[in-house]
Every structure is written in structure tokens, then in C-alpha cells.
Motif scaffolding. Structure first.
Motif, short mmCIF file in Angstrom:
data_model
loop_
_atom_site.label_atom_id
_atom_site.label_comp_id
_atom_site.label_asym_id
_atom_site.label_seq_id
_atom_site.Cartn_x
_atom_site.Cartn_y
_atom_site.Cartn_z
N LEU A 119 0.82 -1.21 0.00
CA LEU A 119 0.00 0.00 0.00
C LEU A 119 0.86 1.26 0.00
CD1 LEU A 119 -2.80 -0.99 2.53
CD2 LEU A 119 -3.00 -0.80 0.05
N PHE A 120 2.06 1.20 0.60
CA PHE A 120 2.95 2.36 0.67
C PHE A 120 3.86 2.48 -0.54
CE2 PHE A 120 2.43 1.11 5.22
CZ PHE A 120 1.71 2.21 5.62
N ALA A 121 4.18 1.36 -1.17
CA ALA A 121 5.18 1.33 -2.24
C ALA A 121 4.65 1.92 -3.54
CB ALA A 121 5.61 -0.11 -2.48
N SER A 122 5.58 2.28 -4.40
CA SER A 122 5.23 2.74 -5.73
C SER A 122 4.69 1.56 -6.53
CB SER A 122 6.49 3.31 -6.40
OG SER A 122 6.22 3.70 -7.70
N LEU B 90 4.40 7.96 1.23
CA LEU B 90 5.08 8.03 2.52
C LEU B 90 4.44 9.03 3.48
CD1 LEU B 90 8.77 7.82 1.32
CD2 LEU B 90 7.34 6.00 2.24
N PHE B 91 3.61 9.91 2.97
CA PHE B 91 3.00 10.94 3.80
C PHE B 91 2.16 10.33 4.93
CE2 PHE B 91 -0.83 13.50 4.63
CZ PHE B 91 -0.22 14.59 5.24
N LEU B 92 1.36 9.33 4.62
CA LEU B 92 0.46 8.77 5.63
C LEU B 92 1.18 8.01 6.75
CD1 LEU B 92 -2.48 7.80 3.31
CD2 LEU B 92 -2.42 9.63 4.98
N PRO B 93 2.19 7.18 6.47
CA PRO B 93 2.89 6.54 7.59
C PRO B 93 3.63 7.57 8.45
CG PRO B 93 3.60 5.58 5.50
CD PRO B 93 2.61 6.64 5.19
N ILE B 94 4.18 8.60 7.82
CA ILE B 94 4.85 9.64 8.60
C ILE B 94 3.83 10.37 9.47
CG2 ILE B 94 6.05 11.86 8.40
CD1 ILE B 94 7.45 10.66 5.90
N MET C 96 1.13 9.09 10.69
CA MET C 96 0.77 8.20 11.79
C MET C 96 1.80 8.29 12.91
SD MET C 96 -0.10 4.14 11.73
CE MET C 96 1.54 3.55 11.46
N ILE C 97 3.08 8.33 12.58
CA ILE C 97 4.14 8.41 13.58
C ILE C 97 4.08 9.76 14.30
CG2 ILE C 97 6.64 8.51 13.90
CD1 ILE C 97 6.79 6.45 11.55
N VAL C 98 3.87 10.84 13.55
CA VAL C 98 3.79 12.18 14.15
C VAL C 98 2.60 12.26 15.10
CG1 VAL C 98 3.35 14.61 13.63
CG2 VAL C 98 5.04 13.34 12.30
N LEU C 99 1.46 11.75 14.68
CA LEU C 99 0.28 11.78 15.55
C LEU C 99 0.51 10.97 16.82
CD1 LEU C 99 -2.61 11.47 12.96
CD2 LEU C 99 -1.94 13.50 14.25
N LEU C 100 1.17 9.84 16.69
CA LEU C 100 1.46 9.03 17.87
C LEU C 100 2.39 9.77 18.83
CD1 LEU C 100 1.07 6.34 19.31
CD2 LEU C 100 3.04 5.48 18.06
N ILE D 261 -5.77 2.28 11.93
CA ILE D 261 -6.97 1.94 11.16
C ILE D 261 -7.31 3.07 10.19
CG2 ILE D 261 -9.46 1.56 11.33
CD1 ILE D 261 -8.87 0.03 13.96
N LEU D 262 -7.20 4.31 10.64
CA LEU D 262 -7.49 5.45 9.79
C LEU D 262 -6.52 5.54 8.61
CD1 LEU D 262 -9.30 8.01 9.55
CD2 LEU D 262 -7.50 9.21 10.79
N ILE D 263 -5.23 5.37 8.87
CA ILE D 263 -4.22 5.42 7.82
C ILE D 263 -4.41 4.27 6.83
CG2 ILE D 263 -1.73 5.31 7.32
CD1 ILE D 263 -2.64 7.94 8.69
N PHE D 264 -4.69 3.07 7.35
CA PHE D 264 -4.93 1.91 6.49
C PHE D 264 -6.15 2.16 5.60
CE2 PHE D 264 -6.55 -2.43 5.73
CZ PHE D 264 -5.44 -2.96 5.10
#
Length: 156
Positions: A6-9, A93-97, A99-103, A129-132
């Protein structure tokens, strides 16, 4: 489906039974349900004319596009009447980053407010769940753009 996919090109290879010159004419003159822009002699970008999620939520349109649902394409002539189209998406990559920032923000907030420990776990679960969900939505929009592009090629 792997989470990493889901994250990869994403790369799609299409072969059409039309010469490179005729395909270029078709792409320039044909009636399209997607946005199309040449980047160089044999490379282009296509995007959805409108994508509900990316236009309204992220508002980070890229140059030469109308939405964040993008495929970058390259054309290569394989035979006299056969052209290969290679389509690639950008990495997400924006969404996983995010998620980490929100955590991290939840952890900082928890240390100052002194909330019990399970709040961090619940927040992490909700953010995940939201990011997924966002990544699945983006993948479905990419599938829609690919389907529209393939229908354009097949109907022309």
C-alpha cells in the motif's frame, strides 16, 4: 494484500497494438475522462480530473495534474505496431509519517496531562486503522484511474 504494497510505488505494464506515432496522436486528440499532460517526448502524467479524498482532504496537487491520484507513464515502441506503456505511481510516505507524528503528539500530550497508559495504545490503533483506510481508498482511486485509462485505449 501486504501492508507494504500500500505504501510502495506501483508499476503497471501495458501493451497496445498500435504504433508509437499513432498512440501519441490518440493521446493528443482523443476525448479523455482523465487529465493528461506530456512531460517529455515519450513520458507523460495522467491523473483523475477529480478525486474526492485527495482534492478536499490533502489539497497537495502536483504540477501538471488535477488530483493526487497520479500515474507517470513512459512509452516505448517494441515492434512496428506494438507499443509498451509503463505506468508508475509515486510512493505514499505521507500517511505513515503522519501516523508516527500523531502518535508522538499523543505521547507528548499524555505526559503533560498524565492520562493512563492505554490511551496511547487506543490512539495508535485508531490512527493505524485510519491510515490503512486512507491507503485503501487511494489504491481504489488508482485502480479507477487505471481502468479509465485502459478503457480509453481499448475504445479508441
Amino acid at each position: 494484500m501486504k501492508l507494504q504494497s500500500l505504501f510502495a510505488s506501483r508499476t503497471e505494464n501495458l501493451a497496445v497494438k498500435i504504433s508509437l506515432v499513432d498512440l501519441k496522436k490518440l493521446l493528443n486528440e482523443g476525448h479523455k475522462k482523465f487529465h493528461f499532460k506530456w512531460l517529455s517526448e515519450n513520458s507523460f502524467v495522467i491523473s483523475l480530473n477529480f478525486s474526492f479524498g485527495t482534492n478536499l482532504v490533502f489539497d497537495t496537487n502536483y504540477p501538471n495534474t488535477k488530483s493526487d491520484i497520479i500515474f507517470y507513464g513512459n512509452l516505448a515502441e517494441k515492434e512496428v505496431l506494438k507499443t509498451e506503456i509503463i505506468l508508475r505511481t509515486k510512493k505514499k510516505l505521507f500517511l505513515p509519517i503522519l501516523m508516527i507524528v500523531l502518535l508522538i503528539l499523543v505521547i507528548i500530550f499524555q505526559t503533560f496531562v498524565e492520562i493512563e497508559f492505554p490511551v496511547v495504545l487506543i490512539a495508535f490503533l485508531l490512527f493505524s486503522i485510519l491510515i490503512f483506510g486512507f491507503l485503501n481508498f487511494i489504491k481504489s482511486e488508482e485502480d479507477r484511474l487505471l481502468r479509465i485509462f485502459m478503457e480509453f485505449l481499448n475504445n479508441s
